[in-house]
Design a protein around this motif. Structure first.
Motif, PDB file in Angstrom:
ATOM      1  N   SER A 274       0.851  -1.191   0.000  1.00  0.00           N
ATOM      2  CA  SER A 274       0.000   0.000   0.000  1.00  0.00           C
ATOM      3  C   SER A 274       0.883   1.235   0.000  1.00  0.00           C
ATOM      4  O   SER A 274       1.875   1.304   0.736  1.00  0.00           O
ATOM      5  N   ASP A 275       0.526   2.223  -0.823  1.00  0.00           N
ATOM      6  CA  ASP A 275       1.327   3.444  -0.869  1.00  0.00           C
ATOM      7  C   ASP A 275       1.134   4.324   0.360  1.00  0.00           C
ATOM      8  O   ASP A 275       1.808   5.347   0.505  1.00  0.00           O
ATOM      9  N   SER A 276       0.242   3.945   1.244  1.00  0.00           N
ATOM     10  CA  SER A 276       0.117   4.638   2.535  1.00  0.00           C
ATOM     11  C   SER A 276       0.928   3.933   3.621  1.00  0.00           C
ATOM     12  O   SER A 276       0.930   4.366   4.777  1.00  0.00           O
ATOM     13  N   ALA A 277       1.633   2.865   3.250  1.00  0.00           N
ATOM     14  CA  ALA A 277       2.435   2.121   4.213  1.00  0.00           C
ATOM     15  C   ALA A 277       3.706   2.885   4.553  1.00  0.00           C
ATOM     16  O   ALA A 277       4.044   3.893   3.927  1.00  0.00           O
ATOM     17  N   THR A 278       4.442   2.351   5.510  1.00  0.00           N
ATOM     18  CA  THR A 278       5.696   2.998   5.914  1.00  0.00           C
ATOM     19  C   THR A 278       6.816   2.726   4.926  1.00  0.00           C
ATOM     20  O   THR A 278       7.788   3.478   4.854  1.00  0.00           O
ATOM     21  N   GLY A 279       6.717   1.632   4.184  1.00  0.00           N
ATOM     22  CA  GLY A 279       7.748   1.314   3.206  1.00  0.00           C
ATOM     23  C   GLY A 279       8.878   0.473   3.746  1.00  0.00           C
ATOM     24  O   GLY A 279       9.833   0.190   3.013  1.00  0.00           O
ATOM     25  N   VAL A 280       8.815   0.050   4.993  1.00  0.00           N
ATOM     26  CA  VAL A 280       9.837  -0.838   5.537  1.00  0.00           C
ATOM     27  C   VAL A 280       9.540  -2.258   5.076  1.00  0.00           C
ATOM     28  O   VAL A 280       8.497  -2.540   4.479  1.00  0.00           O
ATOM     29  N   GLU A 281      10.454  -3.196   5.385  1.00  0.00           N
ATOM     30  CA  GLU A 281      10.380  -4.535   4.820  1.00  0.00           C
ATOM     31  C   GLU A 281       9.047  -5.220   5.078  1.00  0.00           C
ATOM     32  O   GLU A 281       8.486  -5.871   4.183  1.00  0.00           O
ATOM     33  N   ASN A 282       8.514  -5.096   6.263  1.00  0.00           N
ATOM     34  CA  ASN A 282       7.270  -5.791   6.609  1.00  0.00           C
ATOM     35  C   ASN A 282       6.019  -4.948   6.368  1.00  0.00           C
ATOM     36  O   ASN A 282       4.912  -5.380   6.696  1.00  0.00           O
ATOM     37  N   ASN A 283       6.206  -3.772   5.779  1.00  0.00           N
ATOM     38  CA  ASN A 283       5.079  -2.881   5.515  1.00  0.00           C
ATOM     39  C   ASN A 283       5.343  -2.159   4.191  1.00  0.00           C
ATOM     40  O   ASN A 283       5.530  -0.943   4.159  1.00  0.00           O
ATOM     41  N   PRO A 284       5.364  -2.922   3.086  1.00  0.00           N
ATOM     42  CA  PRO A 284       5.854  -2.379   1.823  1.00  0.00           C
ATOM     43  C   PRO A 284       4.874  -1.448   1.114  1.00  0.00           C
ATOM     44  O   PRO A 284       3.657  -1.536   1.309  1.00  0.00           O
ATOM     45  N   LEU A 285       5.442  -0.602   0.298  1.00  0.00           N
ATOM     46  CA  LEU A 285       4.645   0.227  -0.606  1.00  0.00           C
ATOM     47  C   LEU A 285       4.159  -0.621  -1.779  1.00  0.00           C
ATOM     48  O   LEU A 285       4.672  -1.715  -2.026  1.00  0.00           O
ATOM     49  N   ALA A 286       3.216  -0.076  -2.531  1.00  0.00           N
ATOM     50  CA  ALA A 286       2.657  -0.826  -3.665  1.00  0.00           C
ATOM     51  C   ALA A 286       3.321  -0.463  -4.993  1.00  0.00           C
ATOM     52  O   ALA A 286       3.399  -1.299  -5.892  1.00  0.00           O
ATOM     53  N   THR A 287       3.798   0.779  -5.132  1.00  0.00           N
ATOM     54  CA  THR A 287       4.319   1.232  -6.414  1.00  0.00           C
ATOM     55  C   THR A 287       5.773   1.668  -6.294  1.00  0.00           C
ATOM     56  O   THR A 287       6.209   2.207  -5.272  1.00  0.00           O
ATOM     57  N   ILE A 288       6.492   1.472  -7.389  1.00  0.00           N
ATOM     58  CA  ILE A 288       7.878   1.919  -7.437  1.00  0.00           C
ATOM     59  C   ILE A 288       7.940   3.444  -7.399  1.00  0.00           C
ATOM     60  O   ILE A 288       8.833   4.027  -6.776  1.00  0.00           O
ATOM     61  N   GLN A 289       6.977   4.107  -8.050  1.00  0.00           N
ATOM     62  CA  GLN A 289       6.994   5.568  -8.069  1.00  0.00           C
ATOM     63  C   GLN A 289       6.897   6.154  -6.664  1.00  0.00           C
ATOM     64  O   GLN A 289       7.580   7.131  -6.344  1.00  0.00           O
ATOM     65  N   GLU A 290       6.100   5.560  -5.806  1.00  0.00           N
ATOM     66  CA  GLU A 290       6.022   6.058  -4.434  1.00  0.00           C
ATOM     67  C   GLU A 290       7.378   5.918  -3.742  1.00  0.00           C
ATOM     68  O   GLU A 290       7.784   6.797  -2.964  1.00  0.00           O
ATOM     69  N   GLY A 291       8.076   4.833  -4.050  1.00  0.00           N
ATOM     70  CA  GLY A 291       9.417   4.682  -3.507  1.00  0.00           C
ATOM     71  C   GLY A 291      10.356   5.761  -4.010  1.00  0.00           C
ATOM     72  O   GLY A 291      11.152   6.326  -3.244  1.00  0.00           O
ATOM     73  N   LEU A 292      10.278   6.089  -5.304  1.00  0.00           N
ATOM     74  CA  LEU A 292      11.103   7.163  -5.854  1.00  0.00           C
ATOM     75  C   LEU A 292      10.728   8.512  -5.248  1.00  0.00           C
ATOM     76  O   LEU A 292      11.594   9.357  -5.001  1.00  0.00           O
ATOM     77  N   ASP A 293       9.450   8.725  -5.013  1.00  0.00           N
ATOM     78  CA  ASP A 293       9.009   9.987  -4.422  1.00  0.00           C
ATOM     79  C   ASP A 293       9.619  10.191  -3.033  1.00  0.00           C
ATOM     80  O   ASP A 293       9.945  11.313  -2.639  1.00  0.00           O
ATOM     81  N   ARG A 294       9.805   9.107  -2.303  1.00  0.00           N
ATOM     82  CA  ARG A 294      10.293   9.206  -0.933  1.00  0.00           C
ATOM     83  C   ARG A 294      11.815   9.123  -0.825  1.00  0.00           C
ATOM     84  O   ARG A 294      12.401   9.604   0.142  1.00  0.00           O
ATOM     85  N   ALA A 295      12.474   8.485  -1.810  1.00  0.00           N
ATOM     86  CA  ALA A 295      13.900   8.187  -1.686  1.00  0.00           C
ATOM     87  C   ALA A 295      14.747   9.454  -1.762  1.00  0.00           C
ATOM     88  O   ALA A 295      14.487  10.362  -2.552  1.00  0.00           O
ATOM     89  N   ILE A 296      15.786   9.494  -0.928  1.00  0.00           N
ATOM     90  CA  ILE A 296      16.789  10.554  -0.965  1.00  0.00           C
ATOM     91  C   ILE A 296      18.144   9.909  -1.202  1.00  0.00           C
ATOM     92  O   ILE A 296      18.281   8.688  -1.212  1.00  0.00           O
ATOM     93  N   ALA A 297      19.177  10.733  -1.409  1.00  0.00           N
ATOM     94  CA  ALA A 297      20.516  10.227  -1.704  1.00  0.00           C
ATOM     95  C   ALA A 297      20.931   9.183  -0.675  1.00  0.00           C
ATOM     96  O   ALA A 297      20.801   9.395   0.537  1.00  0.00           O
ATOM     97  N   GLY A 298      21.423   8.062  -1.156  1.00  0.00           N
ATOM     98  CA  GLY A 298      21.856   6.970  -0.298  1.00  0.00           C
ATOM     99  C   GLY A 298      20.804   5.912  -0.059  1.00  0.00           C
ATOM    100  O   GLY A 298      21.115   4.834   0.461  1.00  0.00           O
ATOM    101  N   ASP A 299      19.555   6.170  -0.441  1.00  0.00           N
ATOM    102  CA  ASP A 299      18.475   5.207  -0.231  1.00  0.00           C
ATOM    103  C   ASP A 299      18.427   4.167  -1.352  1.00  0.00           C
ATOM    104  O   ASP A 299      18.837   4.428  -2.489  1.00  0.00           O
ATOM    105  N   THR A 300      17.890   2.995  -1.016  1.00  0.00           N
ATOM    106  CA  THR A 300      17.657   1.942  -1.995  1.00  0.00           C
ATOM    107  C   THR A 300      16.178   1.589  -2.017  1.00  0.00           C
ATOM    108  O   THR A 300      15.582   1.342  -0.965  1.00  0.00           O
ATOM    109  N   VAL A 301      15.609   1.581  -3.193  1.00  0.00           N
ATOM    110  CA  VAL A 301      14.223   1.163  -3.393  1.00  0.00           C
ATOM    111  C   VAL A 301      14.265  -0.322  -3.774  1.00  0.00           C
ATOM    112  O   VAL A 301      14.712  -0.678  -4.867  1.00  0.00           O
ATOM    113  N   HIS A 302      13.831  -1.186  -2.877  1.00  0.00           N
ATOM    114  CA  HIS A 302      13.833  -2.626  -3.110  1.00  0.00           C
ATOM    115  C   HIS A 302      12.490  -3.036  -3.725  1.00  0.00           C
ATOM    116  O   HIS A 302      11.434  -2.790  -3.139  1.00  0.00           O
ATOM    117  N   VAL A 303      12.558  -3.677  -4.896  1.00  0.00           N
ATOM    118  CA  VAL A 303      11.360  -4.075  -5.625  1.00  0.00           C
ATOM    119  C   VAL A 303      11.211  -5.588  -5.530  1.00  0.00           C
ATOM    120  O   VAL A 303      12.117  -6.338  -5.905  1.00  0.00           O
TER     121      VAL A 303
END
Length: 348
Positions: A6-35
């Motif tokens: 869910s894109d309203s999730a926290t995005g941690v391993e046990n509470n993943p986001l649904a879309t890659i774009q939401e991960g890109l929206d949140r990611a800052i330098a040094g972050d990894t978006v795991h798909v």
């Protein structure tokens, strides 16, 4: 990322986001978006730069399949220090209609800045790419970057070499730079695209999926290194797996066999006053270029013969060719015990 997240999730391993774009929206330098494994039908656009040593990385296993959402540029990179590692980029999005070229996405990965400042520090190393009706990977106004270590999993150029059966050559696997006929568009503002210091390596098309060119470098590009690629299946009769229109480009340690075109084409370019050396001062050495329908090395312009290039030597060729590409190399030319992607074969 997880298709069941869910894109309203926290995005941690046990509470993943649904879309890659939401991960890109949140990611800052040094972050990894795991798909995670699954199919992702969405358009992607980068949001901010990473930093040297702290990139923004998008990564996933081979069965994490990105198939785009309908934009002509499925994954658009507008920022520096973006790394793509793993995942499969498969443009075949409508499995019910394989005989319709519109069932395939146009471009899977397209990198270009939104301002005149060049992108830098890109790493594009997917598991596999294919099933596009345009180019698979296209980068413009980019420097100091890397593309490679992937398989061609299906044809590119489906509009021309598949169901579309259209005239033309669109369907490059890797396209670097911008044609001078397109530089009036932003962000070029009339300036020749001088993409440079790009390392392209270990692209494997030993399965022979059809395409136009494996690598096409456009006028103005320079200092490109292309090595350890294996290719058969190029369909564009007036091109080549390696179509070098820039300068100071090296093609080495590649296997380019059984293509309907030449193996390497040097020197064909669109005249532009800001790129007078286009197609010259390139090097082609220690490649296997066998059993192609056209010339092994093709120098198609009368004023761009072997003397206009830097080094052509040590290649294993047969059939027609320009120049003498099998001439012994001098001792200062580096050698390799391996040609092409290790463990693959383009056949002889």
């Amino acid at each position: 990322m997880d298709p069941d997240g869910s894109d309203s999730a926290t995005g941690v391993e046990n509470n993943p986001l649904a879309t890659i774009q939401e991960g890109l929206d949140r990611a800052i330098a040094g972050d990894t978006v795991h798909v995670r494994s699954g199919t992702y039908l969405e358009n992607l656009t980068t949001v901010r730069d990473g930093r040297a040593g702290n990139p923004i990385t998008i990564t996933g296993p081979p069965d994490a399949v990105f198939s785009g959402g309908g934009n002509s540029r499925s994954f658009e990179i507008n920022h520096s220090h973006i790394h793509i590692r793993g995942m499969t980029f498969d443009g075949f999005h409508d499995k019910d209609n394989p005989d319709d070229w519109r069932s395939y996405r146009d471009k899977m990965i397209y990198a270009q800045p939104t301002s005149p400042e060049y992108l830098t520090g890109l790493v594009i190393k997917p598991h596999g790419v294919g099933n596009t009706y345009g180019e698979a990977i296209r980068i413009a106004m980019t420097e100091d970057s890397e593309i490679g270590e992937f398989e061609l999993i299906a044809p590119t150029g489906r509009e021309h070499y598949g169901p579309g059966d259209a005239d033309g050559s669109n369907g490059e696997v890797v396209y670097i730079g911008t044609s001078p006929t397109q530089i009036d568009e932003e962000p070029h503002n009339g300036n020749v695209d001088r993409s440079n210091n790009i390392h392209v390596h270990h692209i494997d098309n030993s399965d022979g999926h059809v395409h136009s060119e494996l690598v096409n470098t456009k006028e103005g590009t320079h200092d490109i290194l292309i090595e350890y690629c294996t290719d058969r299946g190029a369909e564009y009769l007036y091109g080549a797996p390696m179509n070098i229109q820039g300068t100071k480009t090296t093609v080495r340690f590649c296997k380019l066999n059984k293509n309907k075109s030449s193996g390497v084409r040097l020197g064909w370019s669109t005249a532009h006053e800001d790129a007078p050396d286009a197609g010259t001062n390139n090097s082609v050495y220690y490649n296997e270029i066998m059993n192609n329908m056209a010339k092994a090395i093709n120098l198609p312009k009368d004023n761009a013969g072997p003397e206009t290039q830097a080094t052509i030597c040590g290649n294993e060729t047969n059939g027609r060719t320009n120049g003498s590409p099998s001439t012994n190399c001098s001792d200062d030319i580096p050698t390799s015990e391996t040609w092409g992607v290790a463990g693959s074969s383009a056949g002889n």
